[in-house]
Design a protein around this motif. Sequence first.
Motif, PDB file in Angstrom:
ATOM      1  N   ASP A   1       5.153  -9.961   7.379  1.00  7.82           N
ATOM      2  CA  ASP A   1       5.413 -11.307   6.863  1.00  7.82           C
ATOM      3  C   ASP A   1       5.040 -12.340   7.925  1.00  7.82           C
ATOM      4  O   ASP A   1       5.802 -12.599   8.843  1.00  7.82           O
ATOM      5  N   GLU A   2       3.877 -12.882   7.812  1.00  7.99           N
ATOM      6  CA  GLU A   2       3.347 -13.852   8.781  1.00  7.99           C
ATOM      7  C   GLU A   2       3.583 -13.403  10.221  1.00  7.99           C
ATOM      8  O   GLU A   2       4.194 -14.119  11.010  1.00  7.99           O
TER       9      GLU A   2
ATOM     10  N   THR B   1       8.163 -14.363   0.953  1.00  2.93           N
ATOM     11  CA  THR B   1       9.159 -13.573   1.668  1.00  2.93           C
ATOM     12  C   THR B   1      10.131 -12.909   0.704  1.00  2.93           C
ATOM     13  O   THR B   1      10.526 -11.749   0.891  1.00  2.93           O
TER      14      THR B   1
HETATM   15 MG   LIG Z   1       8.366 -16.669   4.180  1.00  6.52          MG
END
Ligand SMILES: [Mg+2]
Lengths: 334, 306
Positions: free
Chosen positions: A181-182, A50
């Motif tokens: 991000d995910e 991240t």
């Molecule tokens: Mg993360």
Amino acid sequence: MTPLLEVSGLRTHFTSFGGTRIVKAVDGISFTLNEGETLGLIGESGCGKTTTCLSIVGLLPTAARIAGGRITFGGQELTEKTSREMRRIRGRSIAMILQDPMASLNPLFSIYRQVAEPAYYHQAMRGRTLRRRVQDLLAAVRIPSPAQRMRDYPHQMSGGMRQRIVGAIALAGGPKLIIADEPTTNLDVTIQAQYLDLLKDIQRDTGVAIIFVTHNLGIVARMCDRMAVMYAGKIVEHGSVRNLFNGARHPYTRALLGSITRLGSKEPLYAIPGQPPNLARLPSGCAFHPRCPDAVPRCSTEEPPEEGFDDGWTVSCWRAAAEPARKEYDRTSA
Amino acid sequence: MGQFIVRRTLYAIATLFILSLTIFLVVRLTGDPVTLLAEPGAQEEDLAVIRKDWGLDRPLPVQYAAFVKNVLTGELGQSFNYEMPVSTLYFQRLPNSLELALAATLISFLIGIPTGIISAVRVNSVWDHVGKTVALLGLSVPGFWLGLVMILIFSVWLGWLPTSGQGGWRNLIMPAVALGWYFAASLLRLTRSSMLEVLRSEYIKLARLKGLPAFAVIAVHAFKNALIPVLTLAGINLVIMLNAAVIIEVIFAWPGIGRLLYEGIFQRDFPLVQGIVMEAGVMIVVINLLVDILYAYIDPRIRLTR
Ligand SMILES: [Mg+2]
Ligand SMILES: Nc1ncnc2c1ncn2[C@@H]1O[C@H](COP(=O)(O)OP(=O)(O)OP(=O)(O)O)[C@@H](O)[C@H]1O
Ligand code: SF4
């Protein structure tokens, strides 16, 4: 062809306790991304994925700062941009999709308003043109009857719908790069699969490049052209998905592939023996050595350099050069 | 929505019932009002006559029933001292108190909300420290002390402002600041913590990711969410300042409800004290209901589920 995005030697550090403690969340990573390409960024929790993404979009938390390296996007150097210039880039050419669809939308504003904002602020669109634009964006992410649904509020929508709306917001500026991000971690399996298909379709239609952050190697196999494996703030192996899945050179990548999870599993990658490293107190030498089944004596004292192979394949491991790529993660050979 | 209002009304009635019982008993703990009238030569029989006059010779349950009846008729009973209905006294003073309370609310908003927002947006900056200092002073320096200091400086030394009484804005400014002071600090703290929480949220991150100008992110996306708890506090603050600005009104000789309450307490004027407390209670209930309706206006989740 010059790449769309070139990250070289990026270092992003968190400073805490008045500067007395530094966490090197991203510690000298490099990778490139071409137009229309998908790069998977994978690694255990806390390895800096991240932080890498937020460094690119220029939205790091106040405790973090870029301590070195370059981020070149479409020929422009992002690390030198002012916050005003970065704002324009975020609204137009780089978009990011966050992990939690339930929390990503403002509960007090209508879907219309939230999807319209980028076009309103960046393209000065108003009135009927703007409404048309919002409807088109919602249709592009397959929201049924967008003209009606855009009057709704986030709490009236399911998680999958909300994440598609976040997708519509990402598309609003006509981006060249989407960082996800995910994005599917909090969705259930069928919705996850639908969402991934949607992203693929959008990519085919618009030619947008995607950085896909995930814990899930099943998703990488399905979505990505290349993958970068992060460990403790560094990219330890980087190459084409096909090559790495056929036989990774780095023991950590092999370990990840050995613990591969089903698409839709919410389990993080904890199947590897040993603790993920604490970035504030990293082991000497190769950070992976306490958990590495292949470690040799020099691993605990000297950090392995990055070595390049064919096809843009790079590995940082003392034993990678000496040995051929292997598929199996051998738990007994340590 | 209908069901919601019914439920809220039932709660309100129960609350007011408990409040009435409490204040009824508490005023009677302060002593016998008749003894305050007793001059050295007063005859016990004379006092008994007054007691009978005021209805204090009756058993407590009967007195309480009379009190409840007076509340229900809206008249709130006869003041012992003024010998007129408490409601008349109350509504005579209400405009004065309203003037002071609204001015104080305005001041507390002007100081508390912007400073709270800046403190939250620039956490640990100089601004945040200024904000924290203001909050600390506001909560620890009593309003009456501030009032006295202001009188000393602006009235006695500089002679700019009148020390007391009611009139134009020059009379209003010092009591309004002294009264709004504490609430400015409490609003500041609440705005700051509420903003901090909202600013950490994912939707604020997304608003930034859209490349929105800082103003749109903070003043539109964040503030609207942070406002919800602030509204409740502001509503309750207004009621307190309206009905219980006792010390400030006494210091500045402001002819408001707070001073009426003060006289009532000192003279053991039971109906007066009971009446003012019940008015405040009703006002809190009404304001809370209004704030809830305002919430529903701000927050679509509430609007549609109720
Ligand atoms: Mg993360
Ligand atoms: N505000 C912060 N202050 C100090 N250190 C932080 C802060 N935020 C993150 N870190 C550190 O930075 C490291 C990288 O965090 P990051 O969120 O980038 O990891 P990640 O790979 O995205 O993990 P996850 O898979 O859990 O999302 C973590 O090890 C964490 O200790
Ligand atoms: S350098 Fe050594 S410890 Fe690190 S991954 Fe390679 S073999 Fe394992």
